[in-house]
Design a protein around this motif. Structure first.
Motif, mmCIF file in Angstrom:
data_model
loop_
_atom_site.group_PDB
_atom_site.id
_atom_site.type_symbol
_atom_site.label_atom_id
_atom_site.label_comp_id
_atom_site.label_asym_id
_atom_site.label_seq_id
_atom_site.Cartn_x
_atom_site.Cartn_y
_atom_site.Cartn_z
ATOM 1 N N PRO A 306 0.731 -1.460 0.010
ATOM 2 C CA PRO A 306 0.059 -0.020 0.097
ATOM 3 C C PRO A 306 0.882 1.258 -0.001
ATOM 4 C CG PRO A 306 -0.572 -1.968 1.677
ATOM 5 C CD PRO A 306 -0.186 -1.856 0.708
ATOM 6 N N SER A 307 0.420 2.261 -0.951
ATOM 7 C CA SER A 307 1.343 4.024 -1.325
ATOM 8 C C SER A 307 2.435 3.930 -1.383
ATOM 9 C CB SER A 307 1.103 4.550 0.840
ATOM 10 O OG SER A 307 0.392 4.232 0.926
ATOM 11 N N SER A 308 2.880 2.298 -2.338
ATOM 12 C CA SER A 308 4.325 1.684 -2.630
ATOM 13 C C SER A 308 3.899 1.822 -4.244
ATOM 14 C CB SER A 308 4.904 1.548 -1.602
ATOM 15 O OG SER A 308 5.349 0.846 -0.808
ATOM 16 N N PRO A 309 3.429 2.714 -4.685
ATOM 17 C CA PRO A 309 3.751 2.041 -6.433
ATOM 18 C C PRO A 309 5.171 1.707 -7.442
ATOM 19 C CG PRO A 309 3.349 4.592 -6.690
ATOM 20 C CD PRO A 309 3.420 3.896 -5.144
ATOM 21 N N LEU A 310 4.557 0.883 -7.831
ATOM 22 C CA LEU A 310 5.894 0.159 -9.118
ATOM 23 C C LEU A 310 5.510 1.240 -10.345
ATOM 24 C CD1 LEU A 310 8.775 -1.186 -9.265
ATOM 25 C CD2 LEU A 310 7.134 -3.053 -10.378
ATOM 26 N N PHE A 351 8.389 2.939 -5.254
ATOM 27 C CA PHE A 351 8.196 3.902 -4.612
ATOM 28 C C PHE A 351 8.240 3.765 -3.381
ATOM 29 C CE2 PHE A 351 7.652 7.037 -8.221
ATOM 30 C CZ PHE A 351 7.545 7.815 -7.926
ATOM 31 N N ILE A 352 8.666 4.513 -2.335
ATOM 32 C CA ILE A 352 8.870 3.252 -1.099
ATOM 33 C C ILE A 352 7.875 4.404 0.574
ATOM 34 C CG2 ILE A 352 9.442 2.093 0.855
ATOM 35 C CD1 ILE A 352 11.789 1.631 -1.318
ATOM 36 N N CYS A 353 6.275 4.193 0.059
ATOM 37 C CA CYS A 353 5.534 5.139 1.135
ATOM 38 C C CYS A 353 5.677 6.357 0.856
ATOM 39 C CB CYS A 353 6.345 5.281 2.726
ATOM 40 S SG CYS A 353 5.900 3.378 3.373
ATOM 41 N N LYS A 354 5.622 7.289 -0.904
ATOM 42 C CA LYS A 354 6.336 8.220 -0.970
ATOM 43 C C LYS A 354 7.409 9.131 -0.362
ATOM 44 C CE LYS A 354 0.939 9.189 -1.941
ATOM 45 N NZ LYS A 354 -0.418 9.321 -1.559
ATOM 46 N N ASP A 355 8.181 8.658 0.602
ATOM 47 C CA ASP A 355 9.002 9.638 0.745
ATOM 48 C C ASP A 355 10.594 9.145 0.680
ATOM 49 O OD1 ASP A 355 7.350 11.394 3.145
ATOM 50 O OD2 ASP A 355 7.832 9.441 4.394
ATOM 51 N N TYR A 356 10.653 7.378 -0.333
ATOM 52 C CA TYR A 356 11.557 7.388 -0.980
ATOM 53 C C TYR A 356 11.584 6.919 -1.881
ATOM 54 C CZ TYR A 356 13.153 7.106 4.422
ATOM 55 O OH TYR A 356 13.696 8.021 5.400
ATOM 56 N N ASP A 379 18.698 5.980 -9.820
ATOM 57 C CA ASP A 379 18.229 6.763 -9.146
ATOM 58 C C ASP A 379 18.134 6.487 -7.426
ATOM 59 O OD1 ASP A 379 18.613 8.982 -10.570
ATOM 60 O OD2 ASP A 379 16.628 9.511 -10.855
ATOM 61 N N PHE A 380 18.380 6.849 -6.563
ATOM 62 C CA PHE A 380 17.796 7.179 -5.305
ATOM 63 C C PHE A 380 17.548 8.152 -4.748
ATOM 64 C CE2 PHE A 380 18.501 7.618 -0.384
ATOM 65 C CZ PHE A 380 17.533 6.405 -0.013
ATOM 66 N N ARG A 381 16.174 8.810 -4.143
ATOM 67 C CA ARG A 381 15.001 9.882 -3.629
ATOM 68 C C ARG A 381 15.334 9.770 -2.382
ATOM 69 N NH1 ARG A 381 11.932 12.011 -8.987
ATOM 70 N NH2 ARG A 381 11.171 10.338 -8.552
ATOM 71 N N VAL A 382 15.392 10.975 -1.580
ATOM 72 C CA VAL A 382 14.561 11.401 -0.799
ATOM 73 C C VAL A 382 13.622 12.343 -0.324
ATOM 74 C CG1 VAL A 382 15.050 11.192 1.889
ATOM 75 C CG2 VAL A 382 16.415 9.996 0.995
ATOM 76 N N ARG A 383 12.551 12.507 0.162
ATOM 77 C CA ARG A 383 12.539 13.670 0.531
ATOM 78 C C ARG A 383 11.587 14.073 1.535
ATOM 79 N NH1 ARG A 383 10.632 10.812 -4.238
ATOM 80 N NH2 ARG A 383 10.064 9.401 -3.367
ATOM 81 N N PHE A 384 11.808 15.017 1.822
ATOM 82 C CA PHE A 384 11.447 16.370 3.194
ATOM 83 C C PHE A 384 10.571 17.651 3.279
ATOM 84 C CE2 PHE A 384 15.452 17.635 0.931
ATOM 85 C CZ PHE A 384 15.199 17.979 0.962
#
Length: 384
Positions: A306-310, A351-356, A379-384
């Motif tokens: 859940p909340s982790s789309p591919l 996407f992992i829980c929309k944060d990573y 790519d590896f991304r972190v959102r804040f």
């Protein structure tokens, strides 16, 4: 023992304790025939009104809706919150309704729409996203077989100022680049900063490694509604790498970009950008402007959690050279004006829980003349 009184035929004695007197109760069966029947209710009970009669309005038919994926609006001009601010659609053709929809989306934004970052809007690997979002990204590129690296001084500078070939020219270059990108700001505006560490392995020229050029920029969100987003980016590429080793271009470059994002369907999104790369103080012969256009089609493939789309991506990038030159196989400067490079790529991002999120993409050249034959990007991304 005290005497026991005789019991009647229709009673029965019950002894609770030996020292207490007996308790007797009647055991005669009950007959319902002797009971009086209950009165039956009236067929039409009397109703006493307690106020004036209430008139119930007839239910109106639901207004027709124009379905455009995640953005649905009624054709009568009213928003989904019941607020009517626009004129109703009077067009009878699909083209007319489409133009009215664009006008409605720009001028009459649905008040129920809540702007928010969504994974589907920011999944491309070679196209910028329209919405500002606090992000830190680590990107690794591995390119193989890049030809004419001095073309328009886009990848590195001309011979003599850039890497000097051991022969007449550099046939191709293999390179690896590690980028660190940071974006911070608000809902409508953000500032970006990016630096990179490069390693170039050209054929017929010395090997080079070190920090490359830096890029600073701004992003401004101009339009934002449920149908599409439009943003303007301004990037400034500053020389910081060692030019003689092929780690930079040796000049400042400006790059204004217009980015458009369109909701095609509930699980599909289109990212488009058009930018102009403008070199400043480049070599008068080799330096030249480049028109860059890129498109990415993003589609949600699955939800592993859940909340982790591919999300999968298909992209097309083109570079149109408007001026400048490059060194040919004879070691001579040849005009680059009028040429176009094109590449396609396919990627997947989780996407992992929309944060990573993590992702990888493979790009390859389409035209006879192109940048790298193969380009691997992760790519590896972190959102804040």
């Amino acid at each position: 023992m005290p005497p026991v009184e005789p019991a009647d035929a229709e009673t029965q004695a019950v002894f609770n304790m030996p020292t207490e007197p007996p308790f007797r109760f009647n055991t005669t069966p009950i007959s319902f025939e002797s009971q009086q029947p209950l009165p039956s209710p009236p067929e039409t009970p009397e109703v006493v009104p307690i106020g004036p009669p209430i008139k119930i309005a007839p239910i109106e038919q639901q207004q027709p809706w124009e379905d455009w994926g995640a953005y649905q609006i009624p054709l009568n001009g009213c928003s989904t919150c019941g607020e009517c601010r626009c004129e109703p659609c009077t067009a009878t053709t699909r083209a007319g309704r489409f133009l009215w929809l664009i006008q409605h989306a720009v001028c009459c934004t649905d008040p129920c729409y809540e702007p928010a970052w969504r994974p589907l809007e920011d999944s491309a690997f070679f196209v910028n996203s329209a919405r500002p979002q606090g992000t830190m990204r680590f990107r690794w590129d591995a390119g193989f077989g890049l030809s004419t690296p001095d073309r328009a001084e886009f990848f590195w500078a001309k011979p003599g100022r850039g890497p000097s070939p051991t022969g007449v020219y550099v046939p191709d270059v293999d390179y690896m680049t590690l980028y660190q990108y940071t974006e911070t700001g608000g809902k409508k505006f953000s500032a970006t900063f990016e630096y990179k560490y490069m390693e170039v392995d050209p054929e017929g020229a010395p090997h080079g490694a070190g920090f490359g050029d830096m890029t600073i920029g701004t992003k401004t969100l101009l339009f934002d509604n449920g149908l599409f987003q439009v943003a303007f980016l301004m990037k400034t590429h500053m020389p910081a790498g060692r030019v003689s080793r092929g780690l930079g271009t040796g000049h400042v470059s400006l790059e204004p970009i217009v980015v458009v994002g369109i909701h095609v369907a509930a699980e599909s999104y289109l990212q488009i950008e058009v930018g102009e790369w403008i070199p400043i103080a480049a070599d008068p012969t080799y330096g030249g402007s480049i028109l860059h256009m890129a498109t990415s089609f993003n589609h949600t493939l699955a939800y592993p959690a859940p909340s982790s789309p591919l999300i999968g991506t298909l992209e097309l990038d083109t570079w149109s050279f408007q001026a400048g030159a490059y060194t040919n196989s004879l070691g001579q400067a040849t005009s680059a004006s009028g040429a176009m490079y094109a590449q396609t790529s396919a990627g997947i991002r989780w996407f992992i829980c929309k944060d990573y999120d993590v992702g990888a993409s493979l790009a390859t050249g389409v035209t006879n003349q192109h940048w790298a034959d193969f380009l691997f990007r992760t790519d590896f991304r972190v959102r804040f």
